[in-house]
Write a protein that holds these residues in place. Sequence first.
Motif, PDB file in Angstrom:
ATOM      1  N   ALA A 272       0.825  -1.203   0.000  1.00 21.31           N
ATOM      2  CA  ALA A 272       0.000   0.000   0.000  1.00 21.31           C
ATOM      3  C   ALA A 272       0.860   1.255   0.000  1.00 21.31           C
ATOM      4  CB  ALA A 272      -0.938  -0.004   1.204  1.00 21.31           C
ATOM      5  N   VAL A 273       1.939   1.247   0.788  1.00 21.79           N
ATOM      6  CA  VAL A 273       2.820   2.424   0.843  1.00 21.79           C
ATOM      7  C   VAL A 273       3.479   2.661  -0.513  1.00 21.79           C
ATOM      8  CG1 VAL A 273       4.894   3.396   1.892  1.00 21.79           C
ATOM      9  CG2 VAL A 273       3.205   2.243   3.323  1.00 21.79           C
ATOM     10  N   ALA A 274       3.916   1.590  -1.166  1.00 24.72           N
ATOM     11  CA  ALA A 274       4.512   1.735  -2.499  1.00 24.72           C
ATOM     12  C   ALA A 274       3.515   2.363  -3.467  1.00 24.72           C
ATOM     13  CB  ALA A 274       4.969   0.371  -3.018  1.00 24.72           C
ATOM     14  N   LEU A 275       2.246   1.970  -3.375  1.00 29.51           N
ATOM     15  CA  LEU A 275       1.239   2.491  -4.292  1.00 29.51           C
ATOM     16  C   LEU A 275       0.819   3.922  -3.960  1.00 29.51           C
ATOM     17  CD1 LEU A 275      -0.986  -0.661  -4.869  1.00 29.51           C
ATOM     18  CD2 LEU A 275       0.816   0.256  -6.321  1.00 29.51           C
ATOM     19  N   ARG A 325      12.961   1.116  -5.911  1.00 26.09           N
ATOM     20  CA  ARG A 325      14.340   1.583  -5.730  1.00 26.09           C
ATOM     21  C   ARG A 325      14.355   3.029  -5.242  1.00 26.09           C
ATOM     22  NH1 ARG A 325      18.097   4.834  -7.570  1.00 26.09           N
ATOM     23  NH2 ARG A 325      16.659   5.701  -9.103  1.00 26.09           N
ATOM     24  N   MET A 326      13.582   3.865  -5.914  1.00 24.39           N
ATOM     25  CA  MET A 326      13.588   5.293  -5.612  1.00 24.39           C
ATOM     26  C   MET A 326      12.953   5.585  -4.260  1.00 24.39           C
ATOM     27  SD  MET A 326      14.631   7.918  -7.527  1.00 24.39           S
ATOM     28  CE  MET A 326      14.459   9.681  -7.763  1.00 24.39           C
ATOM     29  N   TYR A 327      11.850   4.911  -3.961  1.00 20.44           N
ATOM     30  CA  TYR A 327      11.132   5.119  -2.700  1.00 20.44           C
ATOM     31  C   TYR A 327      11.186   3.806  -1.922  1.00 20.44           C
ATOM     32  CZ  TYR A 327       9.339   9.025  -5.445  1.00 20.44           C
ATOM     33  OH  TYR A 327       9.233  10.145  -6.240  1.00 20.44           O
ATOM     34  N   SER A 328      12.286   3.610  -1.217  1.00 19.19           N
ATOM     35  CA  SER A 328      12.548   2.330  -0.560  1.00 19.19           C
ATOM     36  C   SER A 328      11.633   2.173   0.651  1.00 19.19           C
ATOM     37  CB  SER A 328      14.011   2.242  -0.135  1.00 19.19           C
ATOM     38  OG  SER A 328      14.858   2.386  -1.249  1.00 19.19           O
ATOM     39  N   VAL A 329      10.515   1.485   0.431  1.00 16.33           N
ATOM     40  CA  VAL A 329       9.489   1.348   1.465  1.00 16.33           C
ATOM     41  C   VAL A 329      10.061   0.694   2.712  1.00 16.33           C
ATOM     42  CG1 VAL A 329       7.285   0.265   2.010  1.00 16.33           C
ATOM     43  CG2 VAL A 329       7.644   1.294  -0.244  1.00 16.33           C
ATOM     44  N   VAL A 393      17.914  -4.265  -3.281  1.00 16.79           N
ATOM     45  CA  VAL A 393      17.525  -5.032  -2.094  1.00 16.79           C
ATOM     46  C   VAL A 393      16.129  -4.622  -1.620  1.00 16.79           C
ATOM     47  CG1 VAL A 393      19.816  -5.682  -1.281  1.00 16.79           C
ATOM     48  CG2 VAL A 393      18.913  -3.412  -0.720  1.00 16.79           C
ATOM     49  N   ALA A 394      15.261  -4.284  -2.565  1.00 11.78           N
ATOM     50  CA  ALA A 394      13.903  -3.887  -2.203  1.00 11.78           C
ATOM     51  C   ALA A 394      13.167  -5.001  -1.464  1.00 11.78           C
ATOM     52  CB  ALA A 394      13.127  -3.489  -3.460  1.00 11.78           C
ATOM     53  N   PHE A 395      13.481  -6.265  -1.789  1.00 11.88           N
ATOM     54  CA  PHE A 395      12.837  -7.404  -1.135  1.00 11.88           C
ATOM     55  C   PHE A 395      13.816  -8.165  -0.254  1.00 11.88           C
ATOM     56  CE2 PHE A 395      10.483  -6.684  -5.101  1.00 11.88           C
ATOM     57  CZ  PHE A 395       9.210  -6.502  -4.600  1.00 11.88           C
ATOM     58  N   GLY A 396      14.945  -7.540   0.078  1.00 10.09           N
ATOM     59  CA  GLY A 396      15.955  -8.223   0.847  1.00 10.09           C
ATOM     60  C   GLY A 396      16.693  -9.235  -0.006  1.00 10.09           C
ATOM     61  N   THR A 397      17.462 -10.095   0.656  1.00 10.79           N
ATOM     62  CA  THR A 397      18.186 -11.169  -0.017  1.00 10.79           C
ATOM     63  C   THR A 397      18.548 -12.207   1.020  1.00 10.79           C
ATOM     64  OG1 THR A 397      20.033 -11.667  -1.522  1.00 10.79           O
ATOM     65  CG2 THR A 397      20.474 -10.130   0.273  1.00 10.79           C
TER      66      THR A 397
END
Length: 461
Positions: A272-275, A325-329, A393-397
């Motif tokens: 939701a925050v990303a959207l 990438r730009m808005y790293s939630v 690393v938006a979803f980690g690793t």
Amino acid sequence: MALPLDTDHLRARQARRIPLYRKTFQLLRDPMKAFGEIGVQAGGEIIQLDLGAFRPYLVSQPDHIHHVLRGNAANYPRLGMFWRPLSTLVGYGIGGEGQYWEYIRPMLQPVFAGKNVAAITDDIVATIIDRVDDLDLKARTGHPVSAEREMTRIVQHSVTRFFIGDRISVDVADRLGDAIVSATTALASRIVFSFVPDWIPMPGDRTFKRAIRDIDEIVFPVIEEARRTPSDSRDVLSLLLQARGADGRRLDDQQLRDEIVGLFVAGAESSAVALIWLWVALDENPHVAAKLYEEIDRVVGEGPPRRSHLTELRYTKMFLQELLRMYSVGWMVPRKAAGDDVIDGVHITAGATVLISPFITHQLESVWENPHVFDPERFAPNRQDGRQASSYVAFGTGPHQCLGRHLFMMEAQLVLAAILTRFRPDLRTPSPVEPRIGLSLKPRQEVEIVLHPRQDRVVEK
């Protein structure tokens, strides 16, 4: 016979310290700005943030992150003060570590497998379209709507369908969503000042406890009802009720509650925050918006989006990757060093907190070309390389990489397509829109948009 002594840490250098206590006022007033400035000062170097008794390390270079989250992940568990307030909300399963996490993760992995997500995609699409129909009534008034409220509602209803099926009404789903947003927002002070003991009152504590009570009053009855009336549905709760651990046991009600709430926080909150941020990105980058509109119009046409459209929405996917990438939630990923370690010649002390910040890593000029420019094309297949892939690393690793990353991408593409086939957005919030720290990186200002119904289309229902 004595074992050889590991003396690497004796030869290693100490990390450069930044006296963060000198920025206490700025941290209180605008913690995200202060944190960003620290990242610029570090420039990819491993540094130690000096807050007096609390001195965490900041790690931002991709190779260093790979070491912490993959190469030597066993030495950096999800423990320590940052995880304590979160565990009060989601327990110790999906957000935890150690034996219980190792026990629960194999039970969750099949739930998020591509086959299962695909099986329920059509239900998610139907839910998204229903909520966009609701938006149509608001859009025709010509008044601005809250992007946070509307995107949160769409996402929460669609993931509710995925997580617990059709076991609650729309109104109850709204109540659950509101309670989870209240709980995660109320954690902000505890996250920024995680070294403050629990017995010292902090802003948001009362709101957090009230939200937990509201969540439990909704979720536990749903679990009890699901046990009484078993279903062959593919929703998460139904599958977890059938799942057995390696010891043959099933999850109890508290474990089910923690996993469902944890998945809501990980899936609904961040999505939701990303959207919310996407409306800011579209307004600030009209050339990107034009390409996105063209692709959605060409692929989806005048009908609602379908699962079959997903593979053709290539630019839409690239847009969403660049958005994250730009808005790293998920702006910060904390770990605790179980033992002494050396990273690129820097000594990491056992027991110390290690901070990984996608927010900082995604803006490193040494890694990303023009990192402050919003450019979805950087994710085009012919522009991908190994170095860039390891820095995203938006979803980690590693072992704790987000289980719901494919669910997010599918859901976000469908939400975008469903809205933009019917409306054109007009951002009413003055620029610049700044981030603020919380469990996730939300806009500081209320993001308001006017959704203009498209006069050039008659969208099929």
